[in-house]
Design a protein around this motif. Sequence first.
Motif, PDB file in Angstrom:
ATOM      1  N   VAL B  19       0.847  -1.189   0.000  1.00  0.00           N
ATOM      2  CA  VAL B  19       0.000   0.000   0.000  1.00  0.00           C
ATOM      3  C   VAL B  19       0.883   1.239   0.000  1.00  0.00           C
ATOM      4  CG1 VAL B  19      -0.224   0.103   2.522  1.00  0.00           C
ATOM      5  CG2 VAL B  19      -2.015   1.054   1.078  1.00  0.00           C
ATOM      6  N   ILE B  20       0.438   2.254  -0.699  1.00  0.00           N
ATOM      7  CA  ILE B  20       1.148   3.544  -0.722  1.00  0.00           C
ATOM      8  C   ILE B  20       0.183   4.621  -0.263  1.00  0.00           C
ATOM      9  CG2 ILE B  20       2.325   5.262  -2.127  1.00  0.00           C
ATOM     10  CD1 ILE B  20       3.237   3.017  -3.970  1.00  0.00           C
ATOM     11  N   LEU B  21       0.590   5.328   0.772  1.00  0.00           N
ATOM     12  CA  LEU B  21      -0.188   6.452   1.275  1.00  0.00           C
ATOM     13  C   LEU B  21       0.492   7.731   0.817  1.00  0.00           C
ATOM     14  CD1 LEU B  21      -0.816   5.197   4.927  1.00  0.00           C
ATOM     15  CD2 LEU B  21      -2.037   4.609   2.827  1.00  0.00           C
ATOM     16  N   PHE B  45       4.917   8.355  16.593  1.00  0.00           N
ATOM     17  CA  PHE B  45       5.876   8.771  15.571  1.00  0.00           C
ATOM     18  C   PHE B  45       6.373   7.553  14.798  1.00  0.00           C
ATOM     19  CE2 PHE B  45       9.337  11.052  13.687  1.00  0.00           C
ATOM     20  CZ  PHE B  45      10.448  10.224  13.760  1.00  0.00           C
ATOM     21  N   LEU B  46       6.442   7.708  13.490  1.00  0.00           N
ATOM     22  CA  LEU B  46       7.018   6.656  12.640  1.00  0.00           C
ATOM     23  C   LEU B  46       8.382   7.080  12.096  1.00  0.00           C
ATOM     24  CD1 LEU B  46       3.966   5.474  10.505  1.00  0.00           C
ATOM     25  CD2 LEU B  46       4.993   4.328  12.469  1.00  0.00           C
ATOM     26  N   VAL B  47       8.409   8.240  11.420  1.00  0.00           N
ATOM     27  CA  VAL B  47       9.625   8.599  10.697  1.00  0.00           C
ATOM     28  C   VAL B  47       9.636  10.102  10.420  1.00  0.00           C
ATOM     29  CG1 VAL B  47       8.557   8.217   8.424  1.00  0.00           C
ATOM     30  CG2 VAL B  47      11.027   7.920   8.676  1.00  0.00           C
ATOM     31  N   SER B  48      10.828  10.658  10.367  1.00  0.00           N
ATOM     32  CA  SER B  48      11.009  12.035   9.918  1.00  0.00           C
ATOM     33  C   SER B  48      11.957  12.037   8.715  1.00  0.00           C
ATOM     34  CB  SER B  48      11.544  12.928  11.030  1.00  0.00           C
ATOM     35  OG  SER B  48      12.782  12.442  11.508  1.00  0.00           O
ATOM     36  N   PHE B  49      11.790  13.046   7.882  1.00  0.00           N
ATOM     37  CA  PHE B  49      12.477  13.069   6.583  1.00  0.00           C
ATOM     38  C   PHE B  49      12.886  14.487   6.307  1.00  0.00           C
ATOM     39  CE2 PHE B  49      13.083  10.769   2.601  1.00  0.00           C
ATOM     40  CZ  PHE B  49      13.032  11.739   1.617  1.00  0.00           C
ATOM     41  N   TYR B  50      14.171  14.666   6.015  1.00  0.00           N
ATOM     42  CA  TYR B  50      14.677  16.011   5.743  1.00  0.00           C
ATOM     43  C   TYR B  50      15.803  15.904   4.749  1.00  0.00           C
ATOM     44  CZ  TYR B  50      17.317  20.323   6.443  1.00  0.00           C
ATOM     45  OH  TYR B  50      18.003  21.495   6.242  1.00  0.00           O
ATOM     46  N   ASN B  51      15.853  16.827   3.825  1.00  0.00           N
ATOM     47  CA  ASN B  51      16.942  16.879   2.849  1.00  0.00           C
ATOM     48  C   ASN B  51      17.042  15.555   2.081  1.00  0.00           C
ATOM     49  OD1 ASN B  51      18.980  18.342   1.590  1.00  0.00           O
ATOM     50  ND2 ASN B  51      20.557  17.557   2.969  1.00  0.00           N
ATOM     51  N   PHE B  61       8.954   1.521  12.550  1.00  0.00           N
ATOM     52  CA  PHE B  61       9.315   1.710  11.137  1.00  0.00           C
ATOM     53  C   PHE B  61      10.368   0.683  10.765  1.00  0.00           C
ATOM     54  CE2 PHE B  61       8.885   4.580   7.569  1.00  0.00           C
ATOM     55  CZ  PHE B  61      10.060   4.404   6.851  1.00  0.00           C
ATOM     56  N   ASP B  62       9.914  -0.538  10.495  1.00  0.00           N
ATOM     57  CA  ASP B  62      10.858  -1.604  10.162  1.00  0.00           C
ATOM     58  C   ASP B  62      11.040  -1.706   8.648  1.00  0.00           C
ATOM     59  OD1 ASP B  62       8.361  -4.166  10.918  1.00  0.00           O
ATOM     60  OD2 ASP B  62       8.635  -2.928   9.128  1.00  0.00           O
ATOM     61  N   ASP B  63      11.623  -2.791   8.196  1.00  0.00           N
ATOM     62  CA  ASP B  63      11.979  -2.931   6.783  1.00  0.00           C
ATOM     63  C   ASP B  63      10.761  -2.981   5.864  1.00  0.00           C
ATOM     64  OD1 ASP B  63      14.843  -5.121   7.384  1.00  0.00           O
ATOM     65  OD2 ASP B  63      14.571  -2.947   7.506  1.00  0.00           O
ATOM     66  N   GLN B  64       9.585  -3.188   6.419  1.00  0.00           N
ATOM     67  CA  GLN B  64       8.375  -3.197   5.596  1.00  0.00           C
ATOM     68  C   GLN B  64       7.936  -1.792   5.194  1.00  0.00           C
ATOM     69  OE1 GLN B  64       6.789  -5.985   4.392  1.00  0.00           O
ATOM     70  NE2 GLN B  64       8.626  -6.942   5.218  1.00  0.00           N
ATOM     71  N   PHE B  65       8.480  -0.799   5.867  1.00  0.00           N
ATOM     72  CA  PHE B  65       8.093   0.586   5.618  1.00  0.00           C
ATOM     73  C   PHE B  65       9.178   1.308   4.824  1.00  0.00           C
ATOM     74  CE2 PHE B  65       4.394   1.193   8.378  1.00  0.00           C
ATOM     75  CZ  PHE B  65       4.480   0.124   9.241  1.00  0.00           C
ATOM     76  N   SER B  66       8.736   2.211   3.968  1.00  0.00           N
ATOM     77  CA  SER B  66       9.682   3.105   3.315  1.00  0.00           C
ATOM     78  C   SER B  66       8.976   4.426   3.023  1.00  0.00           C
ATOM     79  CB  SER B  66      10.227   2.487   2.023  1.00  0.00           C
ATOM     80  OG  SER B  66       9.187   2.250   1.097  1.00  0.00           O
ATOM     81  N   VAL B  67       9.767   5.473   2.881  1.00  0.00           N
ATOM     82  CA  VAL B  67       9.232   6.785   2.532  1.00  0.00           C
ATOM     83  C   VAL B  67      10.005   7.316   1.347  1.00  0.00           C
ATOM     84  CG1 VAL B  67       8.303   7.446   4.785  1.00  0.00           C
ATOM     85  CG2 VAL B  67      10.705   7.900   4.254  1.00  0.00           C
ATOM     86  N   GLU B  68       9.323   8.196   0.628  1.00  0.00           N
ATOM     87  CA  GLU B  68       9.923   8.743  -0.577  1.00  0.00           C
ATOM     88  C   GLU B  68       9.330  10.104  -0.850  1.00  0.00           C
ATOM     89  OE1 GLU B  68      11.066   6.756  -4.865  1.00  0.00           O
ATOM     90  OE2 GLU B  68       8.999   6.586  -4.172  1.00  0.00           O
ATOM     91  N   ARG B  69      10.171  10.961  -1.420  1.00  0.00           N
ATOM     92  CA  ARG B  69       9.672  12.236  -1.928  1.00  0.00           C
ATOM     93  C   ARG B  69       9.972  12.225  -3.434  1.00  0.00           C
ATOM     94  NH1 ARG B  69       7.649  17.112  -0.571  1.00  0.00           N
ATOM     95  NH2 ARG B  69       8.731  19.002  -1.159  1.00  0.00           N
ATOM     96  N   LYS B  78       5.175   3.903   2.061  1.00  0.00           N
ATOM     97  CA  LYS B  78       4.864   2.601   1.463  1.00  0.00           C
ATOM     98  C   LYS B  78       4.998   1.514   2.514  1.00  0.00           C
ATOM     99  CE  LYS B  78       6.740   1.355  -2.539  1.00  0.00           C
ATOM    100  NZ  LYS B  78       7.734   0.780  -3.506  1.00  0.00           N
ATOM    101  N   ILE B  79       4.017   0.638   2.559  1.00  0.00           N
ATOM    102  CA  ILE B  79       4.113  -0.562   3.385  1.00  0.00           C
ATOM    103  C   ILE B  79       4.137  -1.724   2.419  1.00  0.00           C
ATOM    104  CG2 ILE B  79       3.190  -1.858   5.327  1.00  0.00           C
ATOM    105  CD1 ILE B  79       1.515   0.605   6.076  1.00  0.00           C
TER     106      ILE B  79
END
Lengths: 113, 113
Positions: B19-21, B45-51, B61-69, B78-79
């Motif tokens: 799934v992608i949110l 809290f799951l994750v923060s993303f900067y730069n 936030f284990d290996d099943q999770f990822s984030v992208e910009r 993404k899960i």
Amino acid sequence: DQQVKQNSPSLSVQEGRISILNCDYTNSMFDYFLWYKKYPAEGPTFLISISSIKDKNEDGRFTVFLNKSAKHLSLHIVPSQPGDSAVYFCAARTSGGYQKVTFGIGTKLQVIP
Amino acid sequence: EPEVTQTPSHQVTQMGQEVILRCVPISNHLYFYWYRQILGQKVEFLVSFYNNEISEKSEIFDDQFSVERPDGSNFTLKIRSTKLEDSAMYFCASAGGNNQPQHFGDGTRLSIL
């Protein structure tokens, strides 16, 4: 993980009176505190914040008080209005890092007209 | 007032599916976050993303999770292989700076069947 505690699950207040929402924290590294308001089916909305170098911050009807020695903060809403009825989250973060925020479980405020 | 927008508002997915949110943060913000709230529990809290990289993540936030910009406006979570316990409200947040409060979207309700 009980670093931020809101011990009152709910609070009912008459319109026009003061609402006081309380919050305790255990992590002495927290140095910035926030209150968020949340209506059903919406995300948390930032309300007011306070830095650990202050003991009071005021914004209109909303005032937050911080007692660092007691690790306690409170949100005062004066006068309370029916539109203030919502869940209020106390939150905290440490300096440095990237602002991971730790939330309390929330207090549901009902303002009775 | 600028808002954080999240799509879809409700996602129903079979267990084991990806799934992608999606989130569109406030346009001039530089710090991005994902949180989740399991029914009846705290916002976590799951994750923060900067730069363009993950700056902090929780044990959730284990290996099943990822984030992208993927572009200049979207921020995705993404899960890879969803589990029943991933059912929750997922909130995206953004902040303009290190000392700015986070602004939240209205969330995506993820239901895993």
